[in-house]
Motif scaffolding. Structure first.
Motif, PDB file in Angstrom:
ATOM      1  N   GLN A  59       0.686  -1.632   0.265  1.00 18.24           N
ATOM      2  CA  GLN A  59       0.328  -0.018   0.031  1.00 18.24           C
ATOM      3  C   GLN A  59       0.739   1.056  -0.191  1.00 18.24           C
ATOM      4  O   GLN A  59       0.778   2.067  -0.943  1.00 18.24           O
ATOM      5  N   THR A  60       1.774   1.540   1.128  1.00 20.70           N
ATOM      6  CA  THR A  60       2.941   2.742   0.718  1.00 20.70           C
ATOM      7  C   THR A  60       3.724   2.324  -0.592  1.00 20.70           C
ATOM      8  O   THR A  60       3.486   3.761  -1.264  1.00 20.70           O
ATOM      9  N   VAL A  61       4.179   1.801  -1.550  1.00 21.49           N
ATOM     10  CA  VAL A  61       4.644   1.543  -2.285  1.00 21.49           C
ATOM     11  C   VAL A  61       3.565   2.316  -3.814  1.00 21.49           C
ATOM     12  O   VAL A  61       3.285   3.138  -4.136  1.00 21.49           O
ATOM     13  N   ILE A  62       2.845   1.658  -3.069  1.00 24.83           N
ATOM     14  CA  ILE A  62       1.122   2.062  -4.445  1.00 24.83           C
ATOM     15  C   ILE A  62       0.561   3.772  -4.104  1.00 24.83           C
ATOM     16  O   ILE A  62       0.466   4.277  -4.880  1.00 24.83           O
ATOM     17  N   SER A  63       0.433   3.720  -3.399  1.00 21.88           N
ATOM     18  CA  SER A  63      -0.056   5.091  -2.782  1.00 21.88           C
ATOM     19  C   SER A  63       1.443   5.717  -3.681  1.00 21.88           C
ATOM     20  O   SER A  63       0.838   7.367  -3.106  1.00 21.88           O
ATOM     21  N   GLY A  64       2.565   5.596  -2.523  1.00 17.55           N
ATOM     22  CA  GLY A  64       3.891   6.811  -3.204  1.00 17.55           C
ATOM     23  C   GLY A  64       3.500   6.748  -4.871  1.00 17.55           C
ATOM     24  O   GLY A  64       4.219   7.554  -5.631  1.00 17.55           O
ATOM     25  N   LYS A  65       3.199   5.793  -5.964  1.00 14.29           N
ATOM     26  CA  LYS A  65       3.567   5.458  -7.572  1.00 14.29           C
ATOM     27  C   LYS A  65       2.827   6.752  -7.246  1.00 14.29           C
ATOM     28  O   LYS A  65       1.833   7.511  -7.693  1.00 14.29           O
ATOM     29  N   LEU A  66       0.738   6.333  -7.026  1.00  9.92           N
ATOM     30  CA  LEU A  66      -0.617   6.975  -7.472  1.00  9.92           C
ATOM     31  C   LEU A  66      -0.375   8.950  -6.899  1.00  9.92           C
ATOM     32  O   LEU A  66      -0.296   9.455  -7.523  1.00  9.92           O
ATOM     33  N   GLU A  67       0.332   8.585  -5.773  1.00  3.59           N
ATOM     34  CA  GLU A  67       0.834  10.393  -5.320  1.00  3.59           C
ATOM     35  C   GLU A  67       2.272  11.273  -6.913  1.00  3.59           C
ATOM     36  O   GLU A  67       1.520  11.902  -7.302  1.00  3.59           O
ATOM     37  N   ASN A  68       2.590  10.146  -7.488  1.00  2.00           N
ATOM     38  CA  ASN A  68       3.675  10.991  -8.730  1.00  2.00           C
ATOM     39  C   ASN A  68       2.735  10.574  -9.282  1.00  2.00           C
ATOM     40  O   ASN A  68       2.719  11.981 -10.508  1.00  2.00           O
ATOM     41  N   VAL A  69       2.063   9.997  -9.970  1.00  2.00           N
ATOM     42  CA  VAL A  69       1.227   9.648 -11.173  1.00  2.00           C
ATOM     43  C   VAL A  69       0.143  11.233 -10.997  1.00  2.00           C
ATOM     44  O   VAL A  69      -0.113  12.362 -11.488  1.00  2.00           O
ATOM     45  N   SER A  70      -0.074  11.721  -9.917  1.00  2.00           N
ATOM     46  CA  SER A  70      -1.325  12.330  -9.156  1.00  2.00           C
ATOM     47  C   SER A  70      -0.490  13.713  -9.952  1.00  2.00           C
ATOM     48  O   SER A  70      -0.844  14.733 -10.779  1.00  2.00           O
ATOM     49  N   GLU A  71       0.703  14.142  -9.317  1.00  2.00           N
ATOM     50  CA  GLU A  71       1.440  15.524  -9.177  1.00  2.00           C
ATOM     51  C   GLU A  71       1.729  15.276 -11.124  1.00  2.00           C
ATOM     52  O   GLU A  71       1.538  16.855 -11.758  1.00  2.00           O
ATOM     53  N   MET A  72       1.264  13.994 -11.883  1.00  2.00           N
ATOM     54  CA  MET A  72       2.230  14.685 -13.323  1.00  2.00           C
ATOM     55  C   MET A  72       0.502  14.622 -14.169  1.00  2.00           C
ATOM     56  O   MET A  72       1.181  15.640 -14.894  1.00  2.00           O
ATOM     57  N   ILE A  73      -0.631  14.072 -13.723  1.00  2.00           N
ATOM     58  CA  ILE A  73      -1.705  14.371 -14.333  1.00  2.00           C
ATOM     59  C   ILE A  73      -1.675  16.249 -14.381  1.00  2.00           C
ATOM     60  O   ILE A  73      -1.672  16.964 -14.628  1.00  2.00           O
ATOM     61  N   GLN A  74      -1.587  16.932 -12.898  1.00  2.69           N
ATOM     62  CA  GLN A  74      -1.906  18.211 -12.620  1.00  2.69           C
ATOM     63  C   GLN A  74      -0.300  19.058 -13.002  1.00  2.69           C
ATOM     64  O   GLN A  74      -1.165  20.472 -13.855  1.00  2.69           O
ATOM     65  N   GLU A  75       0.319  18.293 -13.697  1.00  4.21           N
ATOM     66  CA  GLU A  75       1.465  19.382 -14.200  1.00  4.21           C
ATOM     67  C   GLU A  75       1.042  19.069 -16.174  1.00  4.21           C
ATOM     68  O   GLU A  75       0.974  20.496 -16.310  1.00  4.21           O
ATOM     69  N   GLY A  76       0.871  17.899 -16.569  1.00  2.00           N
ATOM     70  CA  GLY A  76       0.451  17.892 -17.752  1.00  2.00           C
ATOM     71  C   GLY A  76      -1.684  18.861 -17.955  1.00  2.00           C
ATOM     72  O   GLY A  76      -1.247  20.110 -18.702  1.00  2.00           O
ATOM     73  N   ILE A  77      -1.954  19.428 -17.203  1.00  2.33           N
ATOM     74  CA  ILE A  77      -3.001  20.455 -17.236  1.00  2.33           C
ATOM     75  C   ILE A  77      -2.354  21.295 -16.813  1.00  2.33           C
ATOM     76  O   ILE A  77      -2.907  22.238 -17.655  1.00  2.33           O
ATOM     77  N   SER A  78      -1.809  22.025 -16.211  1.00  2.00           N
ATOM     78  CA  SER A  78      -1.953  23.085 -15.502  1.00  2.00           C
ATOM     79  C   SER A  78      -0.804  23.908 -17.034  1.00  2.00           C
ATOM     80  O   SER A  78      -0.876  24.407 -17.633  1.00  2.00           O
ATOM     81  N   GLU A  79       0.060  22.420 -17.575  1.00  2.00           N
ATOM     82  CA  GLU A  79       0.872  23.099 -19.006  1.00  2.00           C
ATOM     83  C   GLU A  79      -0.027  23.904 -20.222  1.00  2.00           C
ATOM     84  O   GLU A  79       0.111  24.224 -20.851  1.00  2.00           O
ATOM     85  N   ILE A  80      -1.226  22.964 -20.577  1.00  2.00           N
ATOM     86  CA  ILE A  80      -2.184  23.323 -21.471  1.00  2.00           C
ATOM     87  C   ILE A  80      -3.036  23.754 -20.391  1.00  2.00           C
ATOM     88  O   ILE A  80      -4.671  24.402 -22.037  1.00  2.00           O
ATOM     89  N   GLU A  81      -3.317  24.857 -19.778  1.00  2.00           N
ATOM     90  CA  GLU A  81      -4.523  25.315 -19.286  1.00  2.00           C
ATOM     91  C   GLU A  81      -4.460  26.790 -19.651  1.00  2.00           C
ATOM     92  O   GLU A  81      -2.915  26.968 -19.835  1.00  2.00           O
ATOM     93  N   LYS A  82      -5.359  27.276 -20.136  1.00  2.00           N
ATOM     94  CA  LYS A  82      -5.513  28.879 -20.998  1.00  2.00           C
ATOM     95  C   LYS A  82      -5.639  29.742 -20.210  1.00  2.00           C
ATOM     96  O   LYS A  82      -6.486  29.029 -18.497  1.00  2.00           O
ATOM     97  N   PRO A  83      -5.059  30.355 -20.255  1.00  2.00           N
ATOM     98  CA  PRO A  83      -4.744  31.902 -19.379  1.00  2.00           C
ATOM     99  C   PRO A  83      -6.146  32.540 -19.303  1.00  2.00           C
ATOM    100  O   PRO A  83      -7.065  32.527 -21.033  1.00  2.00           O
ATOM    101  N   VAL A  84      -6.370  32.877 -18.440  1.00  2.00           N
ATOM    102  CA  VAL A  84      -8.166  33.821 -18.122  1.00  2.00           C
ATOM    103  C   VAL A  84      -8.091  35.506 -18.282  1.00  2.00           C
ATOM    104  O   VAL A  84      -7.017  35.605 -17.532  1.00  2.00           O
ATOM    105  N   SER A  85      -8.681  36.095 -18.790  1.00  2.00           N
ATOM    106  CA  SER A  85      -8.421  37.978 -18.413  1.00  2.00           C
ATOM    107  C   SER A  85      -9.719  38.004 -17.401  1.00  2.00           C
ATOM    108  O   SER A  85     -11.042  38.023 -17.377  1.00  2.00           O
TER     109      SER A  85
END
Length: 85
Positions: A59-85
């Motif tokens: 569980q500890t290993v899987i949680s760590g891997k999922l945390e990394n995946v979650s961070e990668m998803i958040q970074e990926g979404i941030s990269e394609i996010e459009k600026p708003v004015s």
């Protein structure tokens, strides 16, 4: 939880290890029946502790891997996010 069951090959290997341990560390010969009896005792009485520790470690290993995946998803979404004015 039921008692941990080992395959025939696993049982043979574990019995050999138990017999070897008794011979080397305790200077005692342990027959196959006695070694199997001891293996059954440990599987029944303490096996759940080892099993649960393995689950906790997994569980500890899987949680760590999922945390990394979650961070990668958040970074990926941030990269394609459009600026708003």
């Amino acid at each position: 939880m039921n008692t941990i069951k080992f395959s025939q090959l696993e049982t043979e290997q574990l019995v050999t290890k138990i017999q070897h341990y008794f011979a080397i560390e305790l200077n005692q010969d342990l027959g196959q029946f006695d070694a199997e009896f001891l293996l059954d005792f440990f599987a029944k009485e303490v096996g759940a502790y080892f099993y649960n520790r393995g689950l906790f470690d997994a569980q500890t290993v899987i949680s760590g891997k999922l945390e990394n995946v979650s961070e990668m998803i958040q970074e990926g979404i941030s990269e394609i996010e459009k600026p708003v004015s």
